[in-house]
Design an enzyme around this catalytic site. Structure first.
Site, PDB file in Angstrom:
ATOM      1  N   TYR A 148      -1.744  -7.275   5.291  1.00 19.39           N
ATOM      2  CA  TYR A 148      -2.090  -5.909   4.891  1.00 19.39           C
ATOM      3  C   TYR A 148      -2.983  -5.943   3.657  1.00 19.39           C
ATOM      4  CZ  TYR A 148      -1.710  -1.500   2.422  1.00 19.39           C
ATOM      5  OH  TYR A 148      -2.014  -0.355   1.712  1.00 19.39           O
ATOM      6  N   LYS A 178      -7.124  -4.928   3.101  1.00 21.67           N
ATOM      7  CA  LYS A 178      -7.625  -3.974   2.099  1.00 21.67           C
ATOM      8  C   LYS A 178      -8.700  -4.634   1.240  1.00 21.67           C
ATOM      9  CE  LYS A 178      -5.565  -0.213   3.133  1.00 21.67           C
ATOM     10  NZ  LYS A 178      -6.372   0.965   3.540  1.00 21.67           N
ATOM     11  N   SER A 227      -5.700  -0.752  -2.178  1.00 19.24           N
ATOM     12  CA  SER A 227      -4.289  -0.860  -2.557  1.00 19.24           C
ATOM     13  C   SER A 227      -4.061  -1.900  -3.637  1.00 19.24           C
ATOM     14  CB  SER A 227      -3.470  -1.259  -1.322  1.00 19.24           C
ATOM     15  OG  SER A 227      -2.172  -1.697  -1.694  1.00 19.24           O
TER      16      SER A 227
HETATM   17  C1  WQD Z   1       9.149  -1.219  -4.582  1.00 19.45           C
HETATM   18  C2  WQD Z   1      10.213  -2.117  -5.187  1.00 19.45           C
HETATM   19  C3  WQD Z   1      11.309  -3.558  -3.615  1.00 19.45           C
HETATM   20  C4  WQD Z   1      13.617  -0.499  -1.475  1.00 19.45           C
HETATM   21  C5  WQD Z   1       4.214  -0.707  -1.667  1.00 19.45           C
HETATM   22  C6  WQD Z   1       3.675  -1.033  -0.297  1.00 19.45           C
HETATM   23  C7  WQD Z   1       2.313  -0.603  -0.064  1.00 19.45           C
HETATM   24  C8  WQD Z   1       1.423  -0.537  -1.299  1.00 19.45           C
HETATM   25  C9  WQD Z   1       2.109  -0.786  -2.623  1.00 19.45           C
HETATM   26  C10 WQD Z   1      -0.258   1.097  -0.817  1.00 19.45           C
HETATM   27  C11 WQD Z   1      10.177  -3.538  -4.622  1.00 19.45           C
HETATM   28  C12 WQD Z   1      12.303  -2.588  -4.264  1.00 19.45           C
HETATM   29  C13 WQD Z   1      12.735  -1.158  -2.319  1.00 19.45           C
HETATM   30  C14 WQD Z   1      15.019  -0.649  -1.663  1.00 19.45           C
HETATM   31  C15 WQD Z   1      14.591  -2.096  -3.520  1.00 19.45           C
HETATM   32  N1  WQD Z   1       0.918   0.790  -1.390  1.00 19.45           N
HETATM   33  N2  WQD Z   1      13.225  -1.942  -3.321  1.00 19.45           N
HETATM   34  N3  WQD Z   1      15.449  -1.442  -2.683  1.00 19.45           N
HETATM   35  O1  WQD Z   1       6.607  -3.217  -2.130  1.00 19.45           O
HETATM   36  O2  WQD Z   1       5.895  -2.334  -4.419  1.00 19.45           O
HETATM   37  O3  WQD Z   1       4.535  -1.877  -2.361  1.00 19.45           O
HETATM   38  O4  WQD Z   1       3.335  -0.049  -2.492  1.00 19.45           O
HETATM   39  O5  WQD Z   1      -1.015   0.374  -0.308  1.00 19.45           O
HETATM   40  O6  WQD Z   1       2.477   0.700   0.481  1.00 19.45           O
HETATM   41  O7  WQD Z   1       3.660  -2.408  -0.126  1.00 19.45           O
HETATM   42  O8  WQD Z   1       6.786  -0.762  -2.724  1.00 19.45           O
HETATM   43  O9  WQD Z   1       8.554   0.919  -2.467  1.00 19.45           O
HETATM   44  O10 WQD Z   1       8.467  -1.023  -0.828  1.00 19.45           O
HETATM   45  O11 WQD Z   1       9.209  -1.426  -3.165  1.00 19.45           O
HETATM   46  O12 WQD Z   1      15.013  -2.823  -4.418  1.00 19.45           O
HETATM   47  O13 WQD Z   1      15.873  -0.065  -0.917  1.00 19.45           O
HETATM   48  O14 WQD Z   1      11.496  -1.586  -4.835  1.00 19.45           O
HETATM   49  O15 WQD Z   1      11.887  -4.849  -3.465  1.00 19.45           O
HETATM   50  O16 WQD Z   1      10.481  -4.448  -5.659  1.00 19.45           O
HETATM   51  P1  WQD Z   1       6.005  -2.140  -2.953  1.00 19.45           P
HETATM   52  P2  WQD Z   1       8.280  -0.528  -2.212  1.00 19.45           P
END
Ligand code: WQD
Length: 327
Positions: free
Chosen positions: A141, A145, A117
């Site tokens: 997490y 990984k 990841s």
């Molecule tokens: C993306 C951005 C939030 C929801 C994920 C997982 C993990 C890893 C990498 C595989 C962030 C913002 C979100 C909302 C928002 N993948 N957000 N409003 O955190 O980049 O990482 O992908 O291993 O699965 O950690 O993904 O989709 O949670 O958030 O502003 O209602 O969207 O703060 O900046 P993230 P995410």
């Protein structure tokens, strides 16, 4: 040549199983169905229900199906949850992998593709993340990984197992509505959920050091991610002893605000987002350089963000018909 796919009944796993089958590969799914669904396993593909912590059951599955390659996707993947439950994450993601590798090496399996990841990078302070960018994970997490990559690499060097660790960036979309991600733990489905409730989407922080103040991510269509697994599997089979670590992203950063604007346009809901407090641990920008994957694999991502959002929305409507925008 039979590939055993752990977690093959899950959102990403179901896409990998279908992509391998489309490439003419024999497959068998190994899944504990804790979050996956047997309905996602295609007819004709055997399903062995079990945990990666059950070494005997894995060994039997490897022998019964004459497995020569493994794609290991089964894992706990909620970064936020891992902060509260680190021991569960280390048990499932690291001990489960160790048990699996014990069985794999005892059964003379030749190839191993590992689901890693972008979370291993933590908060990279670079425009584009390469595989040589320092790995400083911010969550248990992400730590599991990274530790998983160490286990896989060390086992490959000790035994000759050909290995590929694929560092997923932000996965979205669906190859067909029935394969859409049923979970609501990432941006796109979280926005869908808010729109379905006729509530404004939330932007977690708009004061980051980015062009529009919101976080920037690299989104990859799950169908392209699945194809990357097929390409990696075929490369490992052709070059025994290989040890690959590859970013699987598109190299294009898209901000949260841009994503939300595009989601509302696709869905027909015109609710303006509201700004909410930052989410702890969120890096401002995580965008891949995918150059090494494009060089090492016969692979190139084909889908854009519009495809991801549109296909995800079709999947969402299948489960939530009430979400359709009123005329
Ligand atoms: C993306 C951005 C939030 C929801 C994920 C997982 C993990 C890893 C990498 C595989 C962030 C913002 C979100 C909302 C928002 N993948 N957000 N409003 O955190 O980049 O990482 O992908 O291993 O699965 O950690 O993904 O989709 O949670 O958030 O502003 O209602 O969207 O703060 O900046 P993230 P995410």
């Amino acid at each position: 040549m039979t590939w055993l796919i752990t977690g093959g009944a899950g959102y990403i796993g179901a896409h990998v199983v279908r992509a391998l089958a489309a490439a003419g590969e024999q497959t068998v799914v190994y899944d504990d169905l804790s979050t996956g669904s047997a309905a996602r396993v295609p007819d004709g593909v055997p399903l062995v229900t079990g945990s990666t912590l059950d070494g005997e059951r894995i060994a039997r599955a490897l022998a019964d199906h004459e497995v020569t390659g493994v794609v290991h996707l089964a894992a706990k993947k909620q970064a936020g949850e891992s902060v509260a439950r680190p021991l569960r994450y280390y048990r499932e993601n690291v001990e489960g992998l160790r048990v699996l590798l014990d069985a794999v090496t005892a059964a003379d399996v030749a190839s191993f593709v590992f689901s890693s990841s972008a979370a291993v990078y933590g908060m990279p302070d670079v425009e584009l993340v390469t595989e040589d960018t320092p790995c400083l994970p911010m969550s248990p997490y992400g730590e599991t990984k990274l530790a998983g990559e160490w286990l896989v690499r060390a086992t490959g060097r000790a035994t000759g197992l050909a290995t590929a660790s694929l560092r997923y960036f932000n996965v979205a979309g669906a190859a067909s509505p029935d394969l859409a991600d049923p979970g609501v733990s990432n941006l796109i489905p979280m926005v869908f959920e808010r729109l379905t409730e006729h509530a404004p989407p939330r932007v977690f922080g708009a004061d980051y050091d980015t062009p529009d103040g919101t976080c920037v991510r690299d989104y990859i269509h799950v169908a392209d991610l699945a194809e990357a697994h097929v390409a990696a599997a075929q490369v490992l089979r052709s070059r025994p002893g290989r040890d690959l670590t590859l970013n699987i992203g598109r190299g294009e950063g898209v901000s949260v605000r841009e994503m939300i604007d595009r989601v509302t346009a696709v869905t027909g809901h015109d609710l303006a987002p509201v700004t909410a407090p930052r989410r702890p641990g969120d890096p401002a920008r995580v965008v891949a350089s995918a150059d090494r994957a494009l060089t090492e694999l016969p692979w190139k991502p084909r889908h854009d963000v519009q495809d991801m959002i549109r296909s995800a929305w079709e999947g969402w409507l299948r489960l939530h018909p009430e979400a359709a925008a009123r005329p």
